[in-house]
Scaffold this motif. Structure first.
Motif, PDB file in Angstrom:
ATOM      1  N   GLN A 115       2.330  10.994   9.853  1.00 56.25           N
ATOM      2  CA  GLN A 115       1.735   9.692   9.505  1.00 56.25           C
ATOM      3  C   GLN A 115       1.895   8.685  10.627  1.00 56.25           C
ATOM      4  N   ARG A 116       2.757   9.041  11.597  1.00 58.97           N
ATOM      5  CA  ARG A 116       2.972   8.101  12.708  1.00 58.97           C
ATOM      6  C   ARG A 116       2.134   8.452  13.931  1.00 58.97           C
TER       7      ARG A 116
ATOM      8  N   ASP B 202      -1.042   8.226  15.262  1.00 54.97           N
ATOM      9  CA  ASP B 202      -2.305   7.531  15.007  1.00 54.97           C
ATOM     10  C   ASP B 202      -3.508   8.265  15.588  1.00 54.97           C
TER      11      ASP B 202
ATOM     12  N   LEU C 204      -4.348  11.097  13.245  1.00 53.55           N
ATOM     13  CA  LEU C 204      -4.875  10.531  11.996  1.00 53.55           C
ATOM     14  C   LEU C 204      -6.319  10.089  12.196  1.00 53.55           C
TER      15      LEU C 204
ATOM     16  N   ARG D 140      -9.534  11.368  10.258  1.00 48.42           N
ATOM     17  CA  ARG D 140     -10.394  10.399   9.583  1.00 48.42           C
ATOM     18  C   ARG D 140     -11.862  10.612   9.945  1.00 48.42           C
TER      19      ARG D 140
ATOM     20  N   GLU E  31       4.979   5.514   3.038  1.00 48.73           N
ATOM     21  CA  GLU E  31       4.393   5.352   4.377  1.00 48.73           C
ATOM     22  C   GLU E  31       3.262   6.369   4.582  1.00 48.73           C
TER      23      GLU E  31
ATOM     24  N   ARG F 236       0.231   5.367   2.543  1.00 53.57           N
ATOM     25  CA  ARG F 236      -0.441   4.203   3.138  1.00 53.57           C
ATOM     26  C   ARG F 236      -1.227   4.603   4.380  1.00 53.57           C
ATOM     27  N   LYS F 237      -0.595   5.413   5.262  1.00 52.31           N
ATOM     28  CA  LYS F 237      -1.252   5.794   6.514  1.00 52.31           C
ATOM     29  C   LYS F 237      -2.452   6.709   6.257  1.00 52.31           C
TER      30      LYS F 237
ATOM     31  N   CYS G 129      -6.136   5.646   5.268  1.00 51.72           N
ATOM     32  CA  CYS G 129      -7.241   5.273   6.159  1.00 51.72           C
ATOM     33  C   CYS G 129      -8.466   6.149   5.857  1.00 51.72           C
TER      34      CYS G 129
END
Ligand SMILES: Nc1nc2c(ncn2[C@@H]2O[C@H](COP(=O)(O)OP(=O)(O)OP(=O)(O)O)[C@@H](O)[C@H]2O)c(=O)[nH]1
Ligand SMILES: [Mg+2]
Length: 431
Positions: A326-327, A329, A332, A336, A362, A365-366, A369
């Motif tokens: 999740q960290r 980006d 992710l 996405r 966390e 939440r991440k 997206c």
């Protein structure tokens, strides 16, 4: 931990035994209704209450008794032995004056600190408006002092767990403690029991089984479910499993594929989306070969869409993805790009029940997206308490689709049901 189980007629009787055998620091771990075996096949047996309690740690030099509720909170939060009174006493005397005295005592300790904080805040305000007299050093010191005061307030508040414990009848207080012991957040547990109290007659509140079922019903209303993949488009079910690394995505893809084939006799295809450019798809390729279903690896959205179109005569398409922190980006973002489209693909976020609440929050939440349609909780077999599942379901209001309870494919998969989830928290069935 010294655990002891009692079969009794009511909770008062249990508390008497617990206090006698396990001492004043004992903590109630679970309660359930059981039928005493009697007559042929155990029929006509009396319904008893089974209470499991654990002995708390004894403090060497006993001080003045404080509040049992505080003791319970401390035991729940990892055992801080600064108080001496009993959980049992609180249940016997929920209106215990000590509950009031600790709150008053704490309040009186906090009052001067709160006043001082207010003073510092005002001074800070004055200084920043008087730009000429603005003294960076002084402001820095005041800010530091403010930070320390906040810290002190925090410690005081956490010592009592809460500044005003709910003033509840015995049965509701007992279940409130039990839910918190199972990891349900204090504020959720409190809201539930308060709401339950408002909606029950005093007579009903005295019936332990009734109170437990009442709470179970309330919890069942909160939880949303998808019935596995049954809530998806019936003409073609397309599901993608997303989530952090190592939570059990690939294993769960295999379990769901088996479920779709065995239970529903559906035609299944498997896809692995390899965004990470790792060759982790081999595990699933071998499995697909074993159960004789088509399997392909794709790298981007265009390839995925093309492949899905080519599988139009398949009933269920299950998509595995690479673990994505999740960290991270960048990853992710790549995910996405593929899964943000609303439409045919149902995105399932996979979370491990063994993760800390804050980590799960966390992750959700991440991964938020992209659209998350439902949640799978894995590794329930490795978790001892299930409150976090409820915390999560209540906080994010996402429906739950599956639970997994072991490494074995295909058997360790369960369609998430409200009954099962509530049972995990309140131990209704006693299994
Ligand atoms: N105890 C237990 N282990 C599980 C469960 N589900 C999966 N595992 C194990 O968890 C480990 C990781 O499982 P994977 O399916 O490879 O996890 P993943 O999310 O696909 O991992 P990455 O692709 O590396 O992100 C394996 O050892 C699985 O056997 C479960 O429900 N209970
Ligand atoms: Mg995997």
């Amino acid at each position: 931990m010294n655990l002891k189980r009692y079969r009794v007629n009511n909770i008062k009787e249990a508390l008497k035994f617990i206090k006698r055998d396990l001492g004043p620091d004992a903590l109630i771990v679970s309660t359930r209704q059981v039928k005493e075996a009697k007559g042929a096949f155990g029929m006509f047996g009396k319904t008893m209450l089974e209470v499991t309690a654990a002995a708390g740690e004894k403090k060497k030099n006993s001080g003045e008794p404080t509040t049992a509720t505080t003791k319970a909170l401390e035991a729940y939060s990892g055992g801080n032995d600064t108080t001496e009174s009993t959980l049992a006493e609180t249940f016997l005397r929920p209106q215990n004056k000590n509950v009031l005295s600790i709150t008053d005592e704490t309040r009186s300790m906090m009052l001067p600190i709160q006043k001082e904080l207010q003073g510092i805040r005002l001074n800070l305000g004055d200084l920043s408006t008087q730009s000429n007299a603005f003294d960076n050093h002084l402001v820095g010191e005041l800010k530091h002092e403010l930070g320390e005061m906040r810290h002190l307030l925090h410690i005081l508040a956490s010592r009592t767990g809460s500044l005003n414990e709910p003033d509840l009848p015995e049965n509701l207080l007992l279940l409130y403690q039990q839910m918190k012991f199972s990891g349900l957040e204090e504020k959720f547990a409190r809201r539930l029991v308060m709401e339950a109290q408002r909606n029950m007659t005093e007579e009903d509140q005295e019936n332990f089984a009734y109170v437990k079922i009442f709470l179970a019903r309330m919890l069942m209303k909160i939880i949303k479910i998808t019935r596995g993949l049954e809530g998806l488009n019936p003409s073609q079910r397309i599901a993608a499993l997303l989530g952090p690394t190592g939570v059990g995505k690939t294993t769960t893809v295999a379990k769901i594929a088996s479920e779709q084939m065995r239970k529903y006799k559906r035609k299944v295809a498997l896809i692995s989306v390899d965004t990470n450019h790792r060759t982790s798809a081999e595990q699933l390729r071998a499995f697909a070969k074993l159960i004789k279903v088509p399997f392909s690896v794709v790298k981007d959205k265009a390839e995925l869409n093309r492949l899905i179109s080519s599988y139009e005569d398949y009933d269920s398409i299950i998509i595995d993805t690479d673990g994505c922190s999740q960290r991270n980006d960048k990853l992710l973002f790549e995910m996405r790009e593929i899964f943000d489209e609303r439409g045919r693909i149902h995105n399932l976020l996979v979370l491990s029940a063994t993760s800390k609440d804050s980590d799960m929050n966390e992750v959700t939440r991440k991964f938020g997206c992209m659209p998350i349609d439902s949640i799978i909780f894995t590794k329930l077999d490795e978790s001892a308490s299930y409150g976090s599942l409820f915390n999560h379901a209540i906080r994010f209001k996402k429906p739950l689709s599956y639970l997994t309870l072991g490494q074995k494919v295909p058997e360790d998969l369960e369609v998430a049901s409200r009954e099962r989830l509530v049972d995990l928290l309140l131990n209704i069935s006693g299994t």
